[in-house]
Write an enzyme that holds these catalytic residues in place. Structure first.
Site, PDB file in Angstrom:
ATOM      1  N   HIS A   1       2.757 -18.699  33.564  1.00 53.00           N
ATOM      2  CA  HIS A   1       1.652 -19.619  33.296  1.00 53.00           C
ATOM      3  C   HIS A   1       2.097 -20.711  32.322  1.00 53.00           C
ATOM      4  O   HIS A   1       1.546 -21.807  32.314  1.00 53.00           O
ATOM      5  CB  HIS A   1       0.449 -18.872  32.696  1.00 53.00           C
ATOM      6  CG  HIS A   1      -0.217 -17.925  33.650  1.00 53.00           C
ATOM      7  ND1 HIS A   1       0.182 -16.624  33.801  1.00 53.00           N
ATOM      8  CD2 HIS A   1      -1.245 -18.105  34.517  1.00 53.00           C
ATOM      9  CE1 HIS A   1      -0.576 -16.034  34.709  1.00 53.00           C
ATOM     10  NE2 HIS A   1      -1.447 -16.907  35.155  1.00 53.00           N
TER      11      HIS A   1
ATOM     12  N   ASP B   1       1.779 -18.133  44.370  1.00 52.36           N
ATOM     13  CA  ASP B   1       0.972 -17.994  43.169  1.00 52.36           C
ATOM     14  C   ASP B   1       0.401 -19.387  42.862  1.00 52.36           C
ATOM     15  O   ASP B   1       0.762 -20.383  43.521  1.00 52.36           O
ATOM     16  CB  ASP B   1       1.838 -17.455  42.015  1.00 52.36           C
ATOM     17  CG  ASP B   1       1.024 -16.725  40.949  1.00 52.36           C
ATOM     18  OD1 ASP B   1      -0.220 -16.875  40.927  1.00 52.36           O
ATOM     19  OD2 ASP B   1       1.630 -16.003  40.137  1.00 52.36           O
TER      20      ASP B   1
END
Length: 370
Positions: free
Chosen positions: A186, A258
């Protein structure tokens, strides 16, 4: 079907709140968007979640190909648990590994899946089949079943079967394994020194098992493995996606990225480059969870790459047909249950009892084998 409408089916978008805005509806309909991903910002009590899913799903009637939309969510149990009480609150997967009873893992996924399906969520981005091989990895931690690949494989297979029995699409993640990383994708791009021999002997074992259990989707990780592909991270790598997943592992389900808004992507690659490169690598579905400005730019970039010939139209069409055939088989009942029926399933005494027993390290009473 025009090529612009084919592009839309390859895309998932996030939405901003508890109901769709006029702009969100317009974008989904006009661009034939294939799926929506829900987050904590989108979900409150069961009635609201059901209404949002019904609203999203109703848009299919206005889209060109009238196909049901994927409505996905991250519901793993534990820390990654978007639906809150009165939905049943499930413990983390590590608890299933500690109990080591595959029947319990099957029922865990099955009951969780029944509650999602009741309100119209047809896809769970689960199970997480990463192996907890690095104690310093706080990103995965108790999201992992175990540090033993065979244990993870055994329970991942049971989880997949449980979701499928509940008529919920299931997705093994994060290929080829996020359990050894320290860097959170992230925040930045993890780089792993692992070679193919190590992946084969450890990280790939649960993925192979879930593929045999007919997991519907596999999610690629944003991790770079220079010893295997010195140029591209997994999501953008033909070596991993087309060669390893499709050719060597012979996986026939759908391959999804993702979230492409994670900093592992945005810090290192351009907004226009990422979707084109991912599709070229062989993924079917592009996941855009947050920034509403990005999907239109990605859409235009794909259109431009097709016009220039840097992306092959026949490859995109083959992937489109794979998506459409999948939806025809796997989303036959796209609409939520009537609210009064859904309420009986959500947070039922039986579900609460099972979740509580697992959380307390006990095997729940009275579970039937599959």
């Amino acid at each position: 079907m025009s090529i612009s409408h084919i592009i839309g089916q390859h895309m998932f978008i996030g939405v901003s709140g508890h109901a769709l805005t006029a702009d969100e509806k317009k974008f989904i309909v006009e661009n034939n968007i294939g799926g929506v991903c829900l987050f904590g910002r989108n979900v409150a009590e069961p009635k609201q979640v059901r209404e949002l899913c019904a609203e999203i799903q109703s848009l299919r009637h206005k889209q060109v190909d009238k196909a049901p939309l994927f409505i996905g969510i991250d519901m793993e149990g534990g820390r990654v648990h978007r639906l809150k009480a009165p939905f049943t609150v499930w413990p983390p997967l590590r608890k299933l590994g500690d109990l080591d009873a595959p029947t319990v893992s099957f029922h865990f996924a099955n009951r969780m899946g029944l509650e999602m399906k009741a309100v119209g969520i047809n896809l769970d981005f689960a199970p997480c089949v990463d192996i907890f091989t690095n104690p310093g990895n706080t990103v995965i931690g108790d999201r992992s079943i175990s540090s033993d690949p065979e244990m993870v494989a055994k329970h991942a297979s049971a989880l997949v079967r449980g979701y499928i029995k509940a008529d919920v699409i299931t997705c093994a993640k994060h290929f080829p394994g996020h359990g050894n990383t320290i860097v959170d994708s992230h925040e930045d791009l993890p780089v792993e020194n692992t070679d193919l021999e190590r992946l084969e002997s450890c990280e790939l074992i649960p993925f192979k098992k879930t593929f045999k259990s007919r997991v519907d989707m596999v999610m690629t990780s944003h991790i770079k493995f220079p010893k295997i592909d010195p140029e591209w991270p997994v999501t953008l790598s033909e070596t991993f996606v087309r060669k390893m997943i499709r050719e060597e592992m012979r996986y026939r389900g759908l391959i999804i990225t993702d979230d492409l808004g994670m900093k592992a992507m945005t810090k290192h690659y351009g907004i226009e480059e990422v979707p084109v490169r991912a599709l070229k690598a062989g993924v079917d579905l592009l996941l855009y969870c947050n920034d509403p400005e990005v999907p239109p730019q990605a859409y235009d970039a794909i259109l431009g790459a097709l016009a220039q010939g840097s992306l092959k139209k026949e490859d995109l069409e083959a992937s489109y047909h794979r998506i459409m055939d999948f939806k025809k088989v796997k989303i036959q009942n796209p609409d939520p249950l009537p609210l009064e029926e859904a309420i009986k399933i959500i947070g039922s005494p039986e579900h609460l009892k099972i979740a509580s027993a697992i959380a307390n390290g006990q095997i729940p009473d009275g579970l039937l084998s599959e």
